[in-house]
Structures are given as structure tokens and as C-alpha cells.
Design a protein around this motif. Structure first.
Motif, PDB file in Angstrom:
ATOM      1  N   GLY A 360       0.767  -1.183   0.095  1.00 49.19           N
ATOM      2  CA  GLY A 360       0.048  -0.048  -0.074  1.00 49.19           C
ATOM      3  C   GLY A 360       0.892   1.263   0.100  1.00 49.19           C
ATOM      4  N   ALA A 361       1.976   1.255   0.647  1.00 50.83           N
ATOM      5  CA  ALA A 361       2.859   2.386   0.822  1.00 50.83           C
ATOM      6  C   ALA A 361       3.556   2.671  -0.541  1.00 50.83           C
ATOM      7  N   LEU A 362       4.006   1.548  -1.129  1.00 48.47           N
ATOM      8  CA  LEU A 362       4.535   1.802  -2.509  1.00 48.47           C
ATOM      9  C   LEU A 362       3.795   2.273  -3.480  1.00 48.47           C
ATOM     10  N   LEU A 363       2.501   1.943  -3.633  1.00 47.44           N
ATOM     11  CA  LEU A 363       1.133   2.486  -4.245  1.00 47.44           C
ATOM     12  C   LEU A 363       1.188   3.773  -4.287  1.00 47.44           C
ATOM     13  N   ARG A 364       0.894   4.106  -3.113  1.00 43.51           N
ATOM     14  CA  ARG A 364       0.563   5.569  -2.835  1.00 43.51           C
ATOM     15  C   ARG A 364       1.782   6.379  -2.878  1.00 43.51           C
TER      16      ARG A 364
END
Length: 396
Positions: A360-364
Motif C-alpha cells: 500500500g505504501a509503495l502504491l501511494r
């Protein structure tokens, strides 16, 4: 029965199951192969049969620790790890340690894990592109969480990371290194346990030291074995699992973009990424038959080694329609990546959380995420229980 076939199989593509799995599932659900040690083992591949072997107490985990027993990973003879115990010893240990991994305790870590994942990815963004997925997120996220759980000083991370890297090798040429690494880690954990007894701390290792049930406690050998298990499974399995998940998504830009737009889908998608992952292979699931058992007309004798192939079971078309496809919204998804039965992974909830929050952090934070080098240039590790490339350069 002699065999010329050796296991583990070498896949044509490290992100895909070995082609041999499809043939086993279709034609030979119980097959005899040789391990790197020369020991023979029965491979069990179909989902129903793998569940049976994982749950049936006639297939013993503890027996693989006996002197001269077949084994794939370098387990110590007579190990007192919960990972390789049978009931009633396993039941006793599970009862003593379950409180340290209660759902409430793991949920309470969620805010801390999310902040850590966000900080790590923000640092990757500042330093890159390119930035290394392994050094930037996939290693430090789980290993920092394990340090927090065990109360291990973070400045010691590089030392025990190096020891556990060696300990999870199944390369026969590294046996002496494995023994030396295990000894070094044992001495380190012994000093850490002694220090916590002298000055109590607020962490899982302290909980394990204090764990008691009607006067029963973990002895020092059991505490050490639990430390090995947490470091190995909590760090290596999650690091490799995160790398495999991200690489799988990078091959599928449409799926990557869908998750970016629908972050609420991440929990279900993580289950499918776990099902599809080849990070572990279930190499630690080896068992010994305690009595004669018949599977699919094959006679498995008492004393024979049996390996339930979790990654093959996760590809069983009788359970998973279109098993080769990555279906982000696949439900139900009864994959066996965290095991089954009494040895179902204690840290499953934590592993899921770290994958979800890391991805999730990578995508955001990193729109346009992609590999910074051709995939064929990635250098994969070999001879380890949890496979992954040494580095994964990312651009965005």
C-alpha cells in the motif's frame, strides 16, 4: 525405490511454479524424489492431500530432528522449536506462547507498522530513483518489526540478519557455516535473555520469559528455539514474500493500477499474491510417517519422509479455478501458504499486515512504479529456503 529426480525443482521462471508441479497434480499426486542430502522423500501435491498430511499426526514433524533423519533444512538434532514439535509438547508450547501473538496484540502494532512502511518508502522516494526494494523496504520492514517484538537493539540487526541468512541455507557445502551461525545466534540470544531477566522489558521475548501456565514455563532451550523461529520466519519469509508480491504486480501494470485506484481491495489481493507466491516453497514442511499410510494407492512406509508441497497445492485446479492466473478479487481463497492444522503459522496475521501495508505504501508514494532494470538482470539467490533477488532496483 531408486529415483533420478531431485528436489527442489528449478523453475524456468522464479516467479512461477516449476513446470513439474502441473504434471504431479495431474498424473502423480504422490511421487518419490531425492533431496540434496541424498535422502528420498514422497512429494504430496494435491490440495486435499497436503491438508491431510499437514493435519494428520501420523506424519510427524518432531521425527525429522532425530539423529540421521532425512531433512532438507539444517535443523538441529533434538530441536525444541515449536516449529518441529508434535503433541503433547507442541500443544504445551503453543498454549504458553499464544498470548504473545494474540490478535489484539498484533492489531495494536498496525499503526506502528503503517508508519514504518510509509517512512521507509518516503526515504526510497527521496533517495531515488532508482531505489532498491530489498534494502529500502522488504528487509527493513519485517526485521524492524521483529526487533520491536523481541526487544532486540536495532544496532544488532546486521549481525543476526547475517546469521539467519546462513542458517536457512540447504546447501550441503555450507554445513559448517550453518553450525557456526547457529552457535553465534544462540550465544547472542542467551545474553539477551539474561539481560531481560535482570532488567525486564515490554516486548514479546519478555512475555515468553514470563509465560506460565499452572507453574509450567519455557526453559532456556525453548526460548532460544523460539528466537530462531521468529527471526527466520518473521524476517526471511516476509522479506521474500514482499519481493515476490511486488515483482508479480510489476509484471501486470493493469493489476498494479487497479490496486492503486482500489486500495480497499488490498486485503483480498494479498491472499491471492500469497497463493501465487513462490517465495518459500514449503521446504520446512517435511514430515516422517510414524506408521504405514496409503495415499492414492501409494504405500508410504513407517519411517519414510513426506513433503506436502504447499506451492503445488496452491495451484490445484480442483480448488482454484484458473490457478495460473492472478485474480486479485479471488474468493474464496483457501491457500495453504501459512500452513494448516496445529502448525498453522502463529505470525500469519502479522505477515498479512506487513504485506498489505508495505504494498500500500509503495502504491501511494511511488506513482508509475516499475523496474529500473530489465527483469532478466535480477540476480536471484540460490540454495536458500526463501528465494529472492539480491537487489530489486525500482523507478517511478
Amino acid at each position: 525405490m531408486p529415483t533420478d529426480e531431485t528436489f527442489p525443482f528449478t523453475p524456468a521462471d522464479p516467479l512461477d511454479p516449476p513446470e513439474r508441479y502441473a504434471a504431479l497434480l495431474r498424473d502423480e499426486p504422490v511421487a518419490r524424489v531425492a533431496l540434496p542430502t541424498g535422502d528420498l522423500v514422497w512429494l504430496v501435491s494435491r490440495h486435499e492431500d497436503v491438508r491431510r498430511v499437514l493435519a494428520d499426526q501420523r506424519f510427524s514433524r518432531q521425527a525429522i530432528t532425530a539423529p540421521g533423519a532425512p531433512r532438507l533444512l539444517p535443523l538441529a538434532e533434538g530441536s525444541k522449536s515449536i516449529f518441529v514439535m508434535d503433541p503433547p509438547e507442541h500443544s504445551r508450547l503453543r498454549r504458553l506462547v499464544s498470548g504473545a501473538f494474540s490478535p489484539a496484540r498484533i492489531r495494536a502494532l498496525g499503526t506502528e507498522v503503517r508508519a514504518l512502511a510509509d517512512d521507509l518508502v518516503a526515504a526510497m522516494r527521496r533517495s531515488g530513483p532508482p531505489a532498491d526494494l530489498v534494502a529500502g523496504l522488504a528487509q527493513p520492514l519485517p526485521i524492524t518489526v521483529i526487533c520491536r517484538l523481541l526487544g532486540v537493539p536495532y544496532e544488532d540487526v546486521d549481525r543476526f540478519r547475517a546469521w539467519t541468512d546462513v542458517m536457512l541455507s540447504y546447501d550441503r557445502e555450507r554445513r559448517e557455516e550453518v553450525v557456526a551461525a547457529r552457535g553465534a545466534l544462540s550465544r547472542y540470544l542467551t545474553r539477551l535473555i539474561d539481560a531481560k531477566r535482570a532488567a525486564p522489558t515490554d516486548d514479546v521475548l519478555m512475555d515468553l520469559i514470563n509465560a506460565a501456565d499452572d507453574g509450567d514455563r519455557l526453559d532456556d532451550e525453548e526460548l532460544l528455539a523460539f528466537g530462531y523461529t521468529l527471526l527466520g520466519a518473521g524476517y526471511h519469509a516476509t522479506t521474500s514474500g514482499l519481493v515476490h508480491a511486488v515483482l508479480t504486480l510489476l509484471r501486470r501494470p493493469a493489476d498494479l493500477e487497479r490496486l492503486r485506484k482500489e486500495p480497499e481491495l488490498l486485503p483480498v489481493a494479498v491472499e491471492e499474491l500469497l497463493r501465487r507466491s513462490q517465495a518459500g516453497g514449503g521446504l520446512g514442511a517435511l514430515r516422517i510417517a510414524l506408521e504405514e499410510v496409503e495415499l492414492h494407492g501409494v504405500r508410504i512406509a513407517a519411517g519414510d519422509a513426506v513433503l506436502p508441497l504447499i506451492n503445488a497445492a496452491n495451484q490445484d485446479s480442483e480448488v482454484f479455478p484458473d490457478p495460473a492466473e492472478l485474480l486479485l478479487d479471488r474468493t474464496p481463497n483457501p491457500h495453504l501458504s501459512f500452513g494448516h492444522g496445529i502448525h498453522h503459522c502463529l505470525g500469519a496475521q502479522l505477515g498479512r499486515m506487513e504485506l498489505e501495508l508495505g504494498i500500500g505504501a509503495l502504491l501511494r508514494e511511488l506513482p508509475g512504479l516499475r523496474l529500473a532494470v530489465p527483469e532478466g538482470e535480477l540476480e536471484w539467490s540460490s540454495g536458500l529456503a526463501f528465494s529472492r533477488p539480491r537487489t530489486v532496483p525500482l523507478a517511478w
